[in-house]
Design a protein around this motif. Structure first.
Motif, short mmCIF file in Angstrom:
data_model
loop_
_atom_site.label_atom_id
_atom_site.label_comp_id
_atom_site.label_asym_id
_atom_site.label_seq_id
_atom_site.Cartn_x
_atom_site.Cartn_y
_atom_site.Cartn_z
N PHE A 77 0.81 -1.22 0.00
CA PHE A 77 0.00 0.00 0.00
C PHE A 77 0.85 1.28 0.00
N ILE A 78 1.99 1.27 0.72
CA ILE A 78 2.79 2.49 0.84
C ILE A 78 3.80 2.62 -0.30
N LEU A 79 4.53 1.53 -0.58
CA LEU A 79 5.59 1.58 -1.59
C LEU A 79 5.12 1.11 -2.96
N LYS A 80 3.89 0.61 -3.03
CA LYS A 80 3.32 0.09 -4.29
C LYS A 80 4.13 -1.08 -4.85
N GLU A 81 4.71 -1.87 -3.95
CA GLU A 81 5.45 -3.06 -4.40
C GLU A 81 4.46 -4.12 -4.88
N LYS A 82 4.75 -4.70 -6.03
CA LYS A 82 3.85 -5.68 -6.61
C LYS A 82 4.19 -7.08 -6.12
N LEU A 83 3.15 -7.88 -5.90
CA LEU A 83 3.32 -9.26 -5.48
C LEU A 83 2.63 -10.18 -6.47
N SER A 84 3.24 -11.33 -6.70
CA SER A 84 2.64 -12.33 -7.59
C SER A 84 1.52 -13.07 -6.86
N LYS A 85 0.76 -13.85 -7.60
CA LYS A 85 -0.30 -14.65 -6.98
C LYS A 85 0.28 -15.64 -5.97
N TRP A 86 1.43 -16.20 -6.31
CA TRP A 86 2.08 -17.14 -5.40
C TRP A 86 2.48 -16.45 -4.10
N GLN A 87 2.96 -15.21 -4.20
CA GLN A 87 3.37 -14.48 -3.01
C GLN A 87 2.18 -14.10 -2.13
N TRP A 88 1.07 -13.73 -2.76
CA TRP A 88 -0.13 -13.46 -1.98
C TRP A 88 -0.63 -14.75 -1.31
N PHE A 89 -0.49 -15.87 -2.01
CA PHE A 89 -0.87 -17.16 -1.43
C PHE A 89 -0.01 -17.47 -0.20
N ALA A 90 1.29 -17.14 -0.31
CA ALA A 90 2.20 -17.34 0.83
C ALA A 90 1.79 -16.47 2.02
N VAL A 91 1.36 -15.23 1.73
CA VAL A 91 0.89 -14.34 2.80
C VAL A 91 -0.35 -14.93 3.48
N MET A 92 -1.24 -15.52 2.69
CA MET A 92 -2.45 -16.14 3.24
C MET A 92 -2.10 -17.32 4.15
#
Length: 306
Positions: free
Chosen positions: A124-139
């Motif tokens: 949200f702050i730095l606008k760093e992009k994450l892949s679907k796999w990375q969002w899955f890892a966050v979940m």
């Protein structure tokens, strides 16, 4: 400089921090504020000495560079540097308190939550992009932290505060790239020392006289403050905040293993399962790095057979 070197720096920093309890736990009879005071003051003395004796040219070069910046750039550098010092010192105090007065597991839980907060803040702050796999890892990480917090509300409260302060530090320092990282770290600690100095006479205990205190403090200052913090800031030069943030998991995993096998703290099956999920999330988050290297290795082997 290859990106893998930055990953190695991040890995090394959090690997070292994973053993922090070995130097900190022997000081559990000392007030948390005393440990913070002397950690900051000793770190400042050593880092200023290193800069003045060995890095004088770098200091002058950075000063010349700072003078050429626009007023807006100068304001940004000052705010990010001093703000980072506030986040860092806050994180240290809460972590010391949790480690010595709550539990090693609670301190480990803080650095389970931190990568999630870092990733979200960076998005949200730095606008760093994450892949679907990375969002899955966050979940996966989020789910594992929820499991770890069940029936441990005090742990999750302190852990959230500890995690939030370090996540803000990481995100803010990702944008603070104008000056030499070691010099930035020195300025941050000097600023922290200036803030703490007025509180020292009224809030510190008796001057420690035991050699144990000073030997442990020396180890903390050199091996668990200056070296890993410099590696951490160096890593932020080449990889984004979320990638550094996910490496934080190395720290609590090692801390968790120490809690089980060295401090003999009770661990449930649910907690073991949660930490296993954390390890899976690290692999998933870094799948691009892991599998791209694997693919490169296979391609090299194929080329060699031709």
């Amino acid at each position: 400089m290859r990106p893998n070197n930055y990953y190695l720096a991040a890995f090394s920093a959090f690997f070292i921090w994973g053993f922090f309890s070995l130097a900190l736990k022997p000081l559990h009879n000392y007030p948390s504020l005393d440990i913070l005071f002397y950690r900051v003051f000793f770190s400042v003395a050593l880092m200023v000495l290193i800069n003045v004796v060995f890095r004088r040219n770098i200091m002058l070069q950075n000063w010349d560079h700072f003078k050429t910046m626009t007023a807006k750039q100068k304001q940004s550098v000052i705010m990010l540097t001093l703000g980072g010092g506030v986040f860092l010192s806050s994180n240290w105090f809460v972590f010391i308190y949790v480690m010595n007065h709550v539990s090693v597991k609670a301190a480990s839980l803080a650095y389970m939550i931190c990568p999630i907060l870092t990733t979200i803040l960076a998005f949200f702050i730095l606008k760093e992009k994450l892949s679907k796999w990375q969002w899955f890892a966050v979940m996966i990480s989020t789910f594992s932290c929820v499991l770890l917090s069940l029936n441990h509300f005090e742990d999750i409260f302190y852990s959230l505060i500890t995690a939030a302060t370090y996540a803000m530090y990481l995100v803010s320092q990702r944008k603070n790239s104008e000056l030499d990282k070691f010099l930035v770290l020195t300025i941050q600690l000097v600023f922290t020392a200036i803030i703490l100095l007025p509180f020292y006479p009224n809030y510190s205990g008796d001057l420690p006289t035991e050699s144990l205190f000073y030997s442990c403090l020396l180890v903390i200052v050199v091996f668990f403050t200056i070296i890993p913090l410099f590696l951490n800031l160096y890593a932020l030069k080449g990889i984004n905040s979320s990638a550094v943030g996910i490496m934080i998991y190395i720290n609590p995993i090692l801390g968790f293993l120490l809690a089980i096998f060295y401090y003999h703290e009770h661990v449930s099956t649910l907690q073991l399962f949660s930490y296993f999920l954390i390890m899976i999330s690290i692999i998933v988050f870094n799948e691009k790095l892991i599998f791209s290297r694997k693919s490169k290795s296979i391609s090299t082997e194929i080329e060699g057979l031709k």
